[in-house]
Design a protein around this motif. Structure first.
Motif, PDB file in Angstrom:
ATOM      1  N   ASP A 156     -48.999   2.478  11.244  1.00 36.97           N
ATOM      2  CA  ASP A 156     -49.770   3.079  10.159  1.00 36.97           C
ATOM      3  C   ASP A 156     -51.110   2.362  10.093  1.00 36.97           C
ATOM      4  OD1 ASP A 156     -50.822   4.027   7.768  1.00 36.97           O
ATOM      5  OD2 ASP A 156     -49.359   3.006   6.501  1.00 36.97           O
ATOM      6  N   PHE A 157     -52.184   3.040  10.540  1.00 35.59           N
ATOM      7  CA  PHE A 157     -53.526   2.491  10.411  1.00 35.59           C
ATOM      8  C   PHE A 157     -54.045   2.902   9.047  1.00 35.59           C
ATOM      9  CE2 PHE A 157     -52.992   2.357  14.977  1.00 35.59           C
ATOM     10  CZ  PHE A 157     -53.578   1.147  15.313  1.00 35.59           C
ATOM     11  N   THR A 158     -54.372   1.910   8.234  1.00 38.68           N
ATOM     12  CA  THR A 158     -54.665   2.123   6.826  1.00 38.68           C
ATOM     13  C   THR A 158     -55.862   1.279   6.403  1.00 38.68           C
ATOM     14  OG1 THR A 158     -53.629   2.097   4.637  1.00 38.68           O
ATOM     15  CG2 THR A 158     -53.023   0.308   6.125  1.00 38.68           C
ATOM     16  N   ALA A 159     -56.280   1.456   5.166  1.00 36.25           N
ATOM     17  CA  ALA A 159     -57.330   0.630   4.568  1.00 36.25           C
ATOM     18  C   ALA A 159     -57.061   0.549   3.065  1.00 36.25           C
ATOM     19  CB  ALA A 159     -58.709   1.232   4.823  1.00 36.25           C
ATOM     20  N   THR A 160     -57.389  -0.576   2.468  1.00 36.21           N
ATOM     21  CA  THR A 160     -57.104  -0.768   1.045  1.00 36.21           C
ATOM     22  C   THR A 160     -57.876   0.218   0.174  1.00 36.21           C
ATOM     23  OG1 THR A 160     -58.811  -2.477   0.929  1.00 36.21           O
ATOM     24  CG2 THR A 160     -56.536  -3.219   1.262  1.00 36.21           C
ATOM     25  N   TRP A 161     -59.049   0.646   0.615  1.00 36.13           N
ATOM     26  CA  TRP A 161     -59.903   1.546  -0.162  1.00 36.13           C
ATOM     27  C   TRP A 161     -59.544   3.020   0.024  1.00 36.13           C
ATOM     28  CZ3 TRP A 161     -61.857   4.636   3.501  1.00 36.13           C
ATOM     29  CH2 TRP A 161     -62.037   4.110   4.780  1.00 36.13           C
ATOM     30  N   PRO A 174     -55.685   8.377   0.203  1.00 33.20           N
ATOM     31  CA  PRO A 174     -54.568   9.018   0.900  1.00 33.20           C
ATOM     32  C   PRO A 174     -53.612   8.008   1.549  1.00 33.20           C
ATOM     33  CG  PRO A 174     -56.602  10.185   1.361  1.00 33.20           C
ATOM     34  CD  PRO A 174     -56.977   8.931   0.627  1.00 33.20           C
ATOM     35  N   CYS A 175     -54.163   6.876   2.007  1.00 33.08           N
ATOM     36  CA  CYS A 175     -53.313   5.815   2.589  1.00 33.08           C
ATOM     37  C   CYS A 175     -52.356   5.272   1.521  1.00 33.08           C
ATOM     38  CB  CYS A 175     -54.167   4.675   3.129  1.00 33.08           C
ATOM     39  SG  CYS A 175     -55.301   5.143   4.452  1.00 33.08           S
ATOM     40  N   ARG A 176     -52.901   4.989   0.345  1.00 31.50           N
ATOM     41  CA  ARG A 176     -52.071   4.470  -0.749  1.00 31.50           C
ATOM     42  C   ARG A 176     -51.027   5.490  -1.161  1.00 31.50           C
ATOM     43  NH1 ARG A 176     -57.083   2.641  -2.506  1.00 31.50           N
ATOM     44  NH2 ARG A 176     -57.171   4.204  -4.138  1.00 31.50           N
ATOM     45  N   SER A 177     -51.380   6.776  -1.129  1.00 31.07           N
ATOM     46  CA  SER A 177     -50.415   7.804  -1.524  1.00 31.07           C
ATOM     47  C   SER A 177     -49.264   7.915  -0.531  1.00 31.07           C
ATOM     48  CB  SER A 177     -51.111   9.162  -1.685  1.00 31.07           C
ATOM     49  OG  SER A 177     -51.406   9.742  -0.434  1.00 31.07           O
ATOM     50  N   MET A 178     -49.478   7.468   0.706  1.00 32.10           N
ATOM     51  CA  MET A 178     -48.428   7.533   1.733  1.00 32.10           C
ATOM     52  C   MET A 178     -47.499   6.316   1.712  1.00 32.10           C
ATOM     53  SD  MET A 178     -48.416  10.368   3.414  1.00 32.10           S
ATOM     54  CE  MET A 178     -47.524   9.995   4.923  1.00 32.10           C
ATOM     55  N   GLU A 179     -47.865   5.259   0.992  1.00 32.78           N
ATOM     56  CA  GLU A 179     -47.058   4.032   0.989  1.00 32.78           C
ATOM     57  C   GLU A 179     -45.605   4.259   0.577  1.00 32.78           C
ATOM     58  OE1 GLU A 179     -49.058   0.823  -1.032  1.00 32.78           O
ATOM     59  OE2 GLU A 179     -50.742   0.907   0.357  1.00 32.78           O
ATOM     60  N   PRO A 180     -45.325   4.987  -0.529  1.00 28.88           N
ATOM     61  CA  PRO A 180     -43.912   5.214  -0.879  1.00 28.88           C
ATOM     62  C   PRO A 180     -43.163   6.007   0.188  1.00 28.88           C
ATOM     63  CG  PRO A 180     -45.346   5.775  -2.732  1.00 28.88           C
ATOM     64  CD  PRO A 180     -46.233   5.534  -1.541  1.00 28.88           C
ATOM     65  N   THR A 181     -43.848   6.965   0.806  1.00 32.41           N
ATOM     66  CA  THR A 181     -43.226   7.771   1.861  1.00 32.41           C
ATOM     67  C   THR A 181     -42.900   6.900   3.066  1.00 32.41           C
ATOM     68  OG1 THR A 181     -44.431   9.726   1.138  1.00 32.41           O
ATOM     69  CG2 THR A 181     -43.562   9.760   3.384  1.00 32.41           C
ATOM     70  N   LEU A 182     -43.842   6.044   3.451  1.00 29.38           N
ATOM     71  CA  LEU A 182     -43.612   5.166   4.601  1.00 29.38           C
ATOM     72  C   LEU A 182     -42.447   4.219   4.326  1.00 29.38           C
ATOM     73  CD1 LEU A 182     -44.920   4.875   7.385  1.00 29.38           C
ATOM     74  CD2 LEU A 182     -46.098   2.872   6.490  1.00 29.38           C
ATOM     75  N   LYS A 183     -42.381   3.685   3.109  1.00 37.71           N
ATOM     76  CA  LYS A 183     -41.268   2.804   2.743  1.00 37.71           C
ATOM     77  C   LYS A 183     -39.951   3.571   2.809  1.00 37.71           C
ATOM     78  CE  LYS A 183     -39.394  -0.123  -0.930  1.00 37.71           C
ATOM     79  NZ  LYS A 183     -38.078   0.052  -0.352  1.00 37.71           N
TER      80      LYS A 183
END
Length: 126
Positions: free
Chosen positions: A46-51, A54-63
């Motif tokens: 998962d290539f992501t960035a703190t800012w 959409p990356c933050r919204s995917m965190e629960p799904t990835l977990k």
């Protein structure tokens, strides 16, 4: 930055959130990636960035997927911390999910596409 991961092993510049590994050092990532080439296990990066919203919204799904698909290795890399690694994998948008087996990119999902991510994990995990 160091964190304690399973069995109280100290690992510098990486951490484990649920069953998702996160690397903050290019050297530690390279060591891990090289070792992963010796196994047939599917790795989803998962290539992501703190800012990135959409990356933050995917965190629960990835977990959720990491907890469900225990035969798949999930890795989270911040493009701002490891820009060279993101460039090596041709990442141009976030989130980008890159599927790797034996060191070779076999597929990718670009964007916060939960269903597509799930389908590709199920397709490639066996």
């Amino acid at each position: 930055m160091g964190s304690t991961i399973s069995n109280n092993k100290k690992v510098e510049d990486s951490d484990l959130i649920s069953s998702i590994m996160s690397f903050h050092s290019k050297d530690l990532w390279k060591t891990h990636f090289t070792a992963s080439k010796q196994t047939n296990k599917l790795m989803v990066i998962d290539f992501t960035a703190t800012w990135c919203g959409p990356c933050r919204s995917m965190e629960p799904t990835l977990k959720e997927f990491a907890d469900k698909y225990t035969d798949v290795e999930f890795v989270k890399l911040d493009v701002d911390e490891l820009p060279d690694v993101a460039m090596e994998f041709g990442v141009q948008a976030m989130p980008s999910f890159v599927f790797v087996r034996k060191g070779e990119v076999i597929d990718r999902v670009i964007g916060a596409r939960k269903e597509e991510l799930k389908n590709k994990i199920e397709k490639h995990r066996n």
